[in-house]
Enzyme design. Structure first.
Site, PDB file in Angstrom:
ATOM      1  CB  SER A 133     -15.207   3.574 -37.095  1.00  0.00           C
ATOM      2  OG  SER A 133     -16.125   2.505 -37.094  1.00  0.00           O
ATOM      3  N   GLY A 243     -10.047  -5.252 -24.495  1.00  0.00           N
ATOM      4  CA  GLY A 243     -11.503  -5.440 -24.531  1.00  0.00           C
ATOM      5  C   GLY A 243     -11.931  -6.413 -25.621  1.00  0.00           C
ATOM      6  N   GLY A 341     -38.970 -23.459 -38.244  1.00  0.00           N
ATOM      7  CA  GLY A 341     -39.919 -22.419 -37.836  1.00  0.00           C
ATOM      8  C   GLY A 341     -39.846 -22.119 -36.342  1.00  0.00           C
ATOM      9  CD  GLU A 364     -15.066  -3.837 -26.036  1.00  0.00           C
ATOM     10  OE1 GLU A 364     -13.844  -4.008 -26.004  1.00  0.00           O
ATOM     11  OE2 GLU A 364     -15.838  -4.212 -25.139  1.00  0.00           O
TER      12      GLU A 364
END
Ligand code: COS
Length: 383
Positions: A133, A243, A341, A364
């Site tokens: 980050s 991006g 399930g 990103e």
């Protein structure tokens, strides 16, 4: 589809990519995921169809379409197989587009043309084991030497890292200047001193490879620097703005697949003597999924159109990515609930959608990073 009128060209792109995804990608998606198989054949064919350079100028081997076309293509690819979407995104918006935006003529001729035409594959190397980050905290360095730079360090989480021919790597050329000391280089991944390390064993997008890349005294020619020394951080941020439109489109595609499969299942599966689609508990989930997906797609297309119009779209691509990725996670959770399930097993693809959706909230820029970008802009706008 949302009510934004697509041009004839965009409709044609949508039709082409949807047919290709339905006929060639969806049938092999589950097996590629299960066996961690990189779909080299499909990527080659996507190159031949012009999708590996869809929004790159035709002068440099691309198809010359706009960013909305790119978003449409990524949604359709990811609806069939999120891994395929990821491989194309890392190649196209994270490698081709920054070379087109910041490269000089020689770099475009030598690298972009091969990439955009799909003959070569690209990767983007920003993150490190201890810098995700906060990329300005990177430790990989480049030292000037004899007309070039010598690179040392480790990059992490590199999509296409094991397969790529060329990559863009971000390194510190002057650690004392923090983000102003970051520079970007185009690297031939077959160069001496570039090594592929551990491949990650991931929860989702398992048909992509995600590698650590080592640089050990790797000499890169000075002429391979993208932009000027110290431009790297801004190039990375600019690239991620674009991006994030791709990640948003990918998330919309995964959520759309979850919705379509849920509707089919709800019509087929009976309980208490009637198809479960007749029950309001199921209908409300389907209504909320469809509404959120439509909103996510509109945000994504808005950001793409803003990029095409050359307006500042940073906040909008973060909003699109944030909302679309959280929609994908939420919608795939509901899809499993509708399948009961069976949805928890590999007999149905919804468990794959659920696993694939998670990465869109992380890569990103995590959802927390998107909120930081959005909040900073809003605080500026309203103060
Ligand atoms: N486009 C161009 N430049 C940008 C930019 C953008 N979108 N955002 C910031 N910058 C510039 C700023 O203008 C600033 O430049 P100056 O110092 O010359 O004014 C510089 O970049 C640093 O900006 P800032 O001070 O906002 O940086 P921070 O360290 O506070 O970080 C965030 C900003 C958190 C937004 C950034 O680090 C980020 O996006 N992190 C996530 C990275 C990421 O997505 N990692 C995943 C890797 S790819 S899988």
């Amino acid at each position: 589809m949302a009510i934004i009128e697509l041009s004839q060209e965009q409709e044609m792109i949508l039709k082409t990519v949807r047919e290709f995804a339905d006929n060639e990608i969806r049938p092999v998606a589950a097996a590629n995921d299960r066996e961690h198989r990189f779909p080299a054949d499909l990527i080659r064919k996507l190159g031949e169809l012009g999708f590996m350079g869809i929004a790159v100028d035709s002068e440099y081997g691309g198809s010359g379409f706009d960013n909305l076309s790119y978003a449409i293509a990524i949604e359709e690819l990811s609806k069939a197989c999120a891994s395929t979407g990821t491989i194309v995104m890392a190649h196209h918006s994270l490698t081709c587009l920054p070379i087109e935006a910041f490269g000089d003529e020689r770099q475009k001729t030598d690298f972009l043309t091969g990439l955009a035409s799909g003959q070569k594959l690209g990767c983007f190397m920003l993150s490190e084991p201890d810098a995700g980050s906060d990329p300005a905290a990177m430790k990989t360095t480049a030292r000037k030497k004899d007309g070039g730079y010598v690179l040392n360090g480790t990059k992490a989480w590199i999509t296409n890292g094991a397969e790529a021919d060329y990559g863009i790597v971000f390194v510190s050329t002057d650690a004392s200047r923090k983000h102003h000391g970051v520079s970007a280089f185009i690297v031939d991944m077959k160069s001496d001193g570039v090594g592929v390390g551990k491949l990650e064993d991931k929860l989702g997008i398992r048909a992509t490879s995600t590698a650590q890349i080592f640089f050990e005294d790797c000499l890169v020619p000075a002429e391979n620097m993208l932009g000027e020394e110290g431009d790297g951080f801004k190039i990375a941020m600019h690239t991620l703005d674009g991006g994030r439109i791709g990640v948003a489109a990918q998330a919309v595609g995964i959520a759309q697949a979850a919705l379509q499969d849920s509707v089919s299942y709800a019509n087929e599966r009976s309980a208490f003597g009637k198809p479960i689609a007749n029950f309001q508990g199921i209908q409300f989930m389907i209504a909320d999924m469809a509404t959120r997906i439509e909103a996510a797609r509109l945000l994504t297309w808005q950001a793409a159109v803003m990029k095409d119009r050359d307006t500042n779209y940073s906040k909008h691509s973060s909003m699109a990515k944030l909302y679309a990725s959280e929609t994908a996670m939420w919608a795939t959770t509901k899809a499993i609930q509708i399948h009961g399930g069976y949805g928890y097993t590999t007999d149905y693809p919804v468990e794959r959608y659920f696993r694939d959706a998670k990465i869109t909230e992380i890569y990103e820029g995590t959802s927390e990073i998107q909120r930081i970008v959005i909040a900073r802009e809003i605080l500026k706008e309203y103060s």
